[in-house]
Design an enzyme around this catalytic site. Structure first.
Site, mmCIF file in Angstrom:
data_model
loop_
_atom_site.group_PDB
_atom_site.id
_atom_site.type_symbol
_atom_site.label_atom_id
_atom_site.label_comp_id
_atom_site.label_asym_id
_atom_site.label_seq_id
_atom_site.Cartn_x
_atom_site.Cartn_y
_atom_site.Cartn_z
ATOM 1 N N CYS A 190 0.095 -0.717 -0.165
ATOM 2 C CA CYS A 190 -0.209 -0.181 -0.304
ATOM 3 C C CYS A 190 0.723 0.955 0.182
ATOM 4 O O CYS A 190 0.894 2.164 0.951
ATOM 5 C CB CYS A 190 -0.963 0.228 0.968
ATOM 6 S SG CYS A 190 -2.212 1.428 1.224
ATOM 7 N N CYS A 368 -5.698 2.062 -5.652
ATOM 8 C CA CYS A 368 -5.320 2.265 -4.019
ATOM 9 C C CYS A 368 -5.573 3.239 -3.652
ATOM 10 O O CYS A 368 -6.254 4.643 -4.719
ATOM 11 C CB CYS A 368 -3.482 3.111 -3.754
ATOM 12 S SG CYS A 368 -2.761 3.988 -2.512
#
Length: 439
Positions: A190, A368
């Site tokens: 991430c 994301c």
């Protein structure tokens, strides 16, 4: 406390368990499984659920030592006080597919030439097919002064259940000075999370009337703010409008918690370092391949699981497959990527079980949700080539309230009741969600 902090290199702490319909033990009488899954994170659990439907629960085993399973994407919001740490947790027993064998041990060694896996308690398990989902390794200890610096106040990290609440405490206790946010000189999972907490901290300090006394710094080892230009342009606008300072090619190498100092190296000028005083420090740890994979026969030169990027089948061992953060797949390591990969991998294995060639290719889809405040998100979605692969018929590079609602409330529900049960995923999981909503 020190012993606990040294354990930060492990993503999952141990906890307690509850009874469930699956079976578990440390040493199994049955030592062979048609389908052996290594890792009980998001990739491992979703694939074990899918494999249960494909070959039957009695033919599937999962090797996972941790008693607790975490929905890690929500930790960004936990670190900013918008969600609780408890909301991110379930027992591993409760997410393990019923009837599937849970081997409650840690993988010690994989021998693909003999089709065997050895666990830390000495158990040897043989397999017909192997799915590797061992995740990524956190390395706080690569930074001088860590992890022991977490014993001090004013420092936190959203990348571990042991330190995420320390981020929120540091934010609440902020008085005046520098709030410093870091991005390491390694691959990470991430890649948006290190700056999401910066935007949330800015919003919190504005809300509490402390922003005028805060100097917010984002020190990143990268030469860019975000890798995909369409979304990076929006983020640069946000940074400028909110008076956030971005320092590129700055890599955290030391934390002096007693002095509240963080030392960074300039990656463009080797040997040059700079010391930043901090009132608050958020650390994104360096990360690397699973130590079980690295240096072994399944790894590529960089230590990642060496997969065919289209089919998720191993490049040298045709009965070995992989999913998620442990792999060599050249795309951003996210939960959305796991969701997309799970459907492709399921298709690949089902075809191979029928002696057919895989007919679906993974395009590198990843996503994301860039949280930019307590009610807005920029939803970045893109493929292997860094090209946007967007779900919605709107410009996703804009900050939107709807996307925040998806991130904070919709996605956790889909994770626990969809992805982990092998019921949700595919190329573009948001796209699938959107189309379901349109029906």
């Amino acid at each position: 406390i020190m012993a606990s902090l040294r354990g930060l290199r492990q993503c999952h702490p141990t906890g307690f368990t509850i009874s469930h319909l699956h079976t578990s033990s440390r040493a199994s009488a049955k030592q062979h499984y048609k389908m052996l899954v290594l890792g009980g994170g998001s990739g491992g659990i979703t694939m074990s659920a899918r494999m249960k439907r494909l070959v039957g629960a009695e033919n599937v085993a999962v090797v996972e030592p941790s008693e607790m399973h975490y929905y890690q994407p929500i930790w960004t919001l936990v670190g900013a006080g918008a969600k609780t740490a408890a909301s991110s947790a379930r027992t591993t027993a409760s997410v393990m597919p019923s009837g599937v064998k849970w081997v409650k041990s840690k993988v010690q060694e994989i021998n693909p030439d003999k089709n065997t896996v050895r666990t830390d308690d000495g158990t040897e398990i043989s397999y017909e097919y192997l799915i590797v989902a061992l995740g990524i390794q956190l390395h706080y200890e690569w930074i001088k002064g860590l992890p022991e610096a977490f014993e001090h106040p004013k420092i936190g990290s959203n990348y571990s259940i042991k330190t995420v609440e320390k981020t929120w405490k540091a934010l609440q206790d902020f008085k005046e000075g520098n709030a410093v946010f870091t991005f390491p000189n390694t691959p990470v999972k991430c890649a948006g999370a290190p700056q999401k907490i910066m935007y949330l901290s800015d919003a919190y300090l504005r809300k509490t009337g402390k922003r005028a006394k805060a100097n917010i710094l984002y020190n990143t080892s990268l030469p860019v703010l975000f890798g995909i230009k369409k979304y990076a342009d929006t983020l640069w606008d946000i940074v400028k409008n909110r008076d956030l300072q971005v320092n590129l090619r700055q890599n955290l190498i030391e934390v002096r918690a007693d002095k509240q100092e963080a030392v960074f190296e300039n990656l463009d000028k080797p040997g040059e370092t700079k010391v930043f005083e901090y009132e608050m420090l958020h650390v994104t740890p360096p990360m690397g391949p699973s130590l079980v994979i690295k240096g072994g026969p399944l790894a590529n030169e960089a230590g990642w699981l060496d997969l065919n990027k289209d089919t998720l089948q191993h490049n040298r061992y045709p009965n070995v497959f992989g999913i998620g953060d442990c792999t060599s797949l050249p795309t951003a390591k996210t939960g959305a990527a796991v969701a997309a990969q799970s459907a492709i991998l399921n298709r690949t294995i089902s075809k191979l079980l029928k002696n057919q060639k895989p007919d679906k290719k993974y395009d590198g889809y990843t996503s994301c949700p860039l949280v930019t405040s307590y009610n807005t998100v920029v939803l970045a979605e893109f493929d292997y080539n860094g090209q946007p692969l967007e779900t919605f018929p709107i410009n996703q590079a804009k900050e939107r309230r709807l996307m925040y609602y998806m991130k904070a409330d919709v996605m956790p529900h889909l994770y626990w009741y969809g992805l982990l049960r092998g019921l949700w995923g595919g190329p573009g999981p948001y796209r699938k969600l959107f189309h379901l909503g349109m029906k």
